[in-house]
Each structure stands twice: as C-alpha cells, then as structure tokens.
Design a protein around this motif. Structure first.
Motif, PDB file in Angstrom:
ATOM      1  N   ARG A  67     -31.235 -68.979  86.491  1.00 42.79           N
ATOM      2  CA  ARG A  67     -29.786 -68.888  86.719  1.00 42.79           C
ATOM      3  C   ARG A  67     -29.153 -70.274  86.673  1.00 42.79           C
ATOM      4  N   GLY A  68     -29.848 -71.254  87.235  1.00 45.38           N
ATOM      5  CA  GLY A  68     -29.329 -72.622  87.228  1.00 45.38           C
ATOM      6  C   GLY A  68     -29.286 -73.246  85.847  1.00 45.38           C
ATOM      7  N   GLU A  69     -30.198 -72.848  84.979  1.00 47.16           N
ATOM      8  CA  GLU A  69     -30.269 -73.402  83.624  1.00 47.16           C
ATOM      9  C   GLU A  69     -29.444 -72.618  82.613  1.00 47.16           C
ATOM     10  N   LEU A  70     -29.080 -71.403  82.944  1.00 45.63           N
ATOM     11  CA  LEU A  70     -28.462 -70.476  81.983  1.00 45.63           C
ATOM     12  C   LEU A  70     -27.290 -71.081  81.222  1.00 45.63           C
ATOM     13  N   LEU A  71     -26.390 -71.708  81.909  1.00 46.68           N
ATOM     14  CA  LEU A  71     -25.187 -72.234  81.257  1.00 46.68           C
ATOM     15  C   LEU A  71     -25.189 -73.761  81.196  1.00 46.68           C
ATOM     16  N   GLY A  72     -26.369 -74.355  81.327  1.00 46.11           N
ATOM     17  CA  GLY A  72     -26.480 -75.807  81.285  1.00 46.11           C
ATOM     18  C   GLY A  72     -26.062 -76.366  79.936  1.00 46.11           C
ATOM     19  N   SER A  73     -25.331 -77.484  79.966  1.00 42.45           N
ATOM     20  CA  SER A  73     -24.822 -78.078  78.726  1.00 42.45           C
ATOM     21  C   SER A  73     -25.935 -78.628  77.846  1.00 42.45           C
ATOM     22  N   ASP A  74     -27.097 -78.905  78.427  1.00 42.49           N
ATOM     23  CA  ASP A  74     -28.200 -79.435  77.628  1.00 42.49           C
ATOM     24  C   ASP A  74     -29.141 -78.338  77.126  1.00 42.49           C
ATOM     25  N   VAL A  75     -28.791 -77.084  77.392  1.00 42.52           N
ATOM     26  CA  VAL A  75     -29.613 -75.951  76.950  1.00 42.52           C
ATOM     27  C   VAL A  75     -28.975 -75.375  75.685  1.00 42.52           C
ATOM     28  N   PRO A  76     -29.716 -75.354  74.571  1.00 40.62           N
ATOM     29  CA  PRO A  76     -29.146 -74.807  73.327  1.00 40.62           C
ATOM     30  C   PRO A  76     -28.732 -73.341  73.490  1.00 40.62           C
ATOM     31  N   PRO A  77     -27.660 -72.935  72.785  1.00 38.67           N
ATOM     32  CA  PRO A  77     -27.164 -71.559  72.924  1.00 38.67           C
ATOM     33  C   PRO A  77     -28.232 -70.489  72.694  1.00 38.67           C
ATOM     34  N   GLU A  78     -29.127 -70.708  71.746  1.00 36.57           N
ATOM     35  CA  GLU A  78     -30.160 -69.696  71.493  1.00 36.57           C
ATOM     36  C   GLU A  78     -31.119 -69.572  72.673  1.00 36.57           C
ATOM     37  N   VAL A  79     -31.417 -70.676  73.337  1.00 40.13           N
ATOM     38  CA  VAL A  79     -32.265 -70.632  74.530  1.00 40.13           C
ATOM     39  C   VAL A  79     -31.492 -69.978  75.669  1.00 40.13           C
ATOM     40  N   GLN A  80     -30.186 -70.246  75.756  1.00 46.69           N
ATOM     41  CA  GLN A  80     -29.365 -69.568  76.759  1.00 46.69           C
ATOM     42  C   GLN A  80     -29.426 -68.056  76.564  1.00 46.69           C
ATOM     43  N   SER A  81     -29.399 -67.616  75.317  1.00 48.03           N
ATOM     44  CA  SER A  81     -29.495 -66.180  75.033  1.00 48.03           C
ATOM     45  C   SER A  81     -30.842 -65.620  75.481  1.00 48.03           C
ATOM     46  N   ALA A  82     -31.910 -66.376  75.250  1.00 46.83           N
ATOM     47  CA  ALA A  82     -33.240 -65.940  75.683  1.00 46.83           C
ATOM     48  C   ALA A  82     -33.315 -65.878  77.208  1.00 46.83           C
ATOM     49  N   ILE A  83     -32.716 -66.852  77.881  1.00 49.16           N
ATOM     50  CA  ILE A  83     -32.683 -66.840  79.345  1.00 49.16           C
ATOM     51  C   ILE A  83     -31.893 -65.625  79.830  1.00 49.16           C
ATOM     52  N   ALA A  84     -30.747 -65.380  79.206  1.00 46.33           N
ATOM     53  CA  ALA A  84     -29.922 -64.232  79.604  1.00 46.33           C
ATOM     54  C   ALA A  84     -30.685 -62.927  79.428  1.00 46.33           C
ATOM     55  N   GLN A  85     -31.402 -62.795  78.319  1.00 49.42           N
ATOM     56  CA  GLN A  85     -32.186 -61.587  78.085  1.00 49.42           C
ATOM     57  C   GLN A  85     -33.251 -61.430  79.176  1.00 49.42           C
ATOM     58  N   GLU A  94     -26.144 -62.099  86.116  1.00 54.69           N
ATOM     59  CA  GLU A  94     -24.874 -61.947  86.825  1.00 54.69           C
ATOM     60  C   GLU A  94     -23.753 -61.645  85.835  1.00 54.69           C
ATOM     61  N   ALA A  95     -22.928 -60.641  86.163  1.00 51.08           N
ATOM     62  CA  ALA A  95     -21.844 -60.220  85.277  1.00 51.08           C
ATOM     63  C   ALA A  95     -20.865 -61.348  84.997  1.00 51.08           C
ATOM     64  N   GLY A  96     -20.717 -62.261  85.928  1.00 51.59           N
ATOM     65  CA  GLY A  96     -19.784 -63.373  85.769  1.00 51.59           C
ATOM     66  C   GLY A  96     -20.161 -64.356  84.674  1.00 51.59           C
ATOM     67  N   THR A  97     -21.355 -64.245  84.126  1.00 52.87           N
ATOM     68  CA  THR A  97     -21.778 -65.151  83.061  1.00 52.87           C
ATOM     69  C   THR A  97     -21.445 -64.622  81.668  1.00 52.87           C
ATOM     70  N   ALA A  98     -21.019 -63.370  81.566  1.00 54.67           N
ATOM     71  CA  ALA A  98     -20.818 -62.731  80.261  1.00 54.67           C
ATOM     72  C   ALA A  98     -19.814 -63.479  79.386  1.00 54.67           C
ATOM     73  N   ASP A  99     -18.684 -63.895  79.953  1.00 54.15           N
ATOM     74  CA  ASP A  99     -17.662 -64.577  79.149  1.00 54.15           C
ATOM     75  C   ASP A  99     -18.202 -65.878  78.560  1.00 54.15           C
ATOM     76  N   ALA A 100     -18.811 -66.690  79.407  1.00 50.67           N
ATOM     77  CA  ALA A 100     -19.322 -67.979  78.924  1.00 50.67           C
ATOM     78  C   ALA A 100     -20.419 -67.788  77.890  1.00 50.67           C
ATOM     79  N   LEU A 101     -21.299 -66.827  78.107  1.00 47.72           N
ATOM     80  CA  LEU A 101     -22.362 -66.576  77.134  1.00 47.72           C
ATOM     81  C   LEU A 101     -21.790 -66.123  75.799  1.00 47.72           C
ATOM     82  N   PHE A 102     -20.845 -65.203  75.838  1.00 48.88           N
ATOM     83  CA  PHE A 102     -20.274 -64.698  74.599  1.00 48.88           C
ATOM     84  C   PHE A 102     -19.488 -65.789  73.869  1.00 48.88           C
ATOM     85  N   ASP A 103     -18.839 -66.665  74.620  1.00 48.30           N
ATOM     86  CA  ASP A 103     -18.095 -67.775  74.002  1.00 48.30           C
ATOM     87  C   ASP A 103     -19.020 -68.704  73.228  1.00 48.30           C
ATOM     88  N   ARG A 104     -20.307 -68.723  73.559  1.00 45.21           N
ATOM     89  CA  ARG A 104     -21.277 -69.582  72.884  1.00 45.21           C
ATOM     90  C   ARG A 104     -22.040 -68.850  71.789  1.00 45.21           C
TER      91      ARG A 104
END
Length: 163
Positions: A67-85, A94-104
C-alpha cells in the motif's frame, strides 16, 4: 489443509521480510524489492484462498508495504498495476486509489493495462474504466464476444549448423 502449519516455501518467504514489511531477494536481506514482494504476496493470496495457512504477520506487513509503494513516484506505472492487482487479490486494494491508478494508465503495456483492469474490477463502480483498459490491452473484443484469443504461432526451432 486449513489449520495445517504453513508449508516450507511460505515459511521461507517470511524469512525474506525486511523491517519495512517488503521482501528481499534472499533470506536475511535488508533491501526490499517491490515487484518481488508483489509477486510473493500473490502466492500468499493463492495459498490462503486454497485454505493453506499463511503467517498473518507476514501477510499484514506485505499489505502495508505494498500500500505504501502503490502510488510511489519512483515506482513505474506497470509495477503499480502489478501491485494493485496483488492488493486486489489479497482483498486489500483501497477504493480511494482507483483515480490515481487510472490516471497513470496511459502508455501502459498490454501487461500493465490488463493487470490494472483486473485490479480495478475488484472495486465497485469501475466497469467503464475496466472496459477502457481491456480495450487498451486488446482483450475487450474477446471479452465482449466470449471468444478466446488465438495463441501466437510457435517460433521456428533454432537448429545448430551441422558444419
């Protein structure tokens, strides 16, 4: 299987836990690897779903770390997607992360778009976004038509020159 002690591979993953809650590459390692942690956490989620006991303290630490790494600026978007999955499979996205994830999502590879679609499909109210991500990944046509994509043709075998 429920109630049995965790199998050796699950216990071994716990020995790779770092103080941050992420997992290192090797037992006793100090530096967590975010993608490796996400991958191992998916194994924990599958084990738990199969009724295999997993150490709850390791589970909780991995969820917190991811959760702490999910939206980290140093985490590439594709890795963020893998973390989210992974978090979705753990029931911890967390539902509150959906907007930021989709924006990336722009510029994601097929793998990243598909991983993000799977993650967001676990959250309420994300159908339109999931549909867009499936279209990016090329999977929407098959989903909509109920078909399975054809696998790629096998590569020609490489043969050693006899001379």
């Amino acid at each position: 299987l429920a109630g049995l002690a965790p199998p050796t591979p699950v216990v071994r993953l716990g020995t790779m836990r770092t103080p941050s809650g992420g997992l290192a590459y090797w037992p006793g390692g100090a530096e967590p690897n975010v993608y490796g942690t996400a991958y191992a956490a998916r194994a924990f989620a599958l084990a738990k779903k199969a009724g295999i006991a997993v150490p709850e303290d390791v589970w909780d630490d991995m969820v917190s770390y991811l959760r702490g790494e999910l939206l980290g600026s140093d985490v590439p978007p594709e890795v963020q997607s893998a973390i989210a999955q992974t978090l979705a499979e753990m029931g911890s996205l967390e539902a509150g992360t959906a907007d930021a994830l989709f924006d990336r999502a722009a510029g994601q590879t097929v793998f990243g778009a598909a991983s993000l679609a799977l993650a967001l499909s676990a959250l309420p109210g994300q159908h339109e976004r999931v549909e867009k991500l499936l279209k990016i990944s090329g999977a929407w046509e098959h989903f909509e038509n109920g078909t399975t994509p054809e696998p790629p043709a096998p590569a020609e075998p490489v043969t050693a020159d006899a001379s």
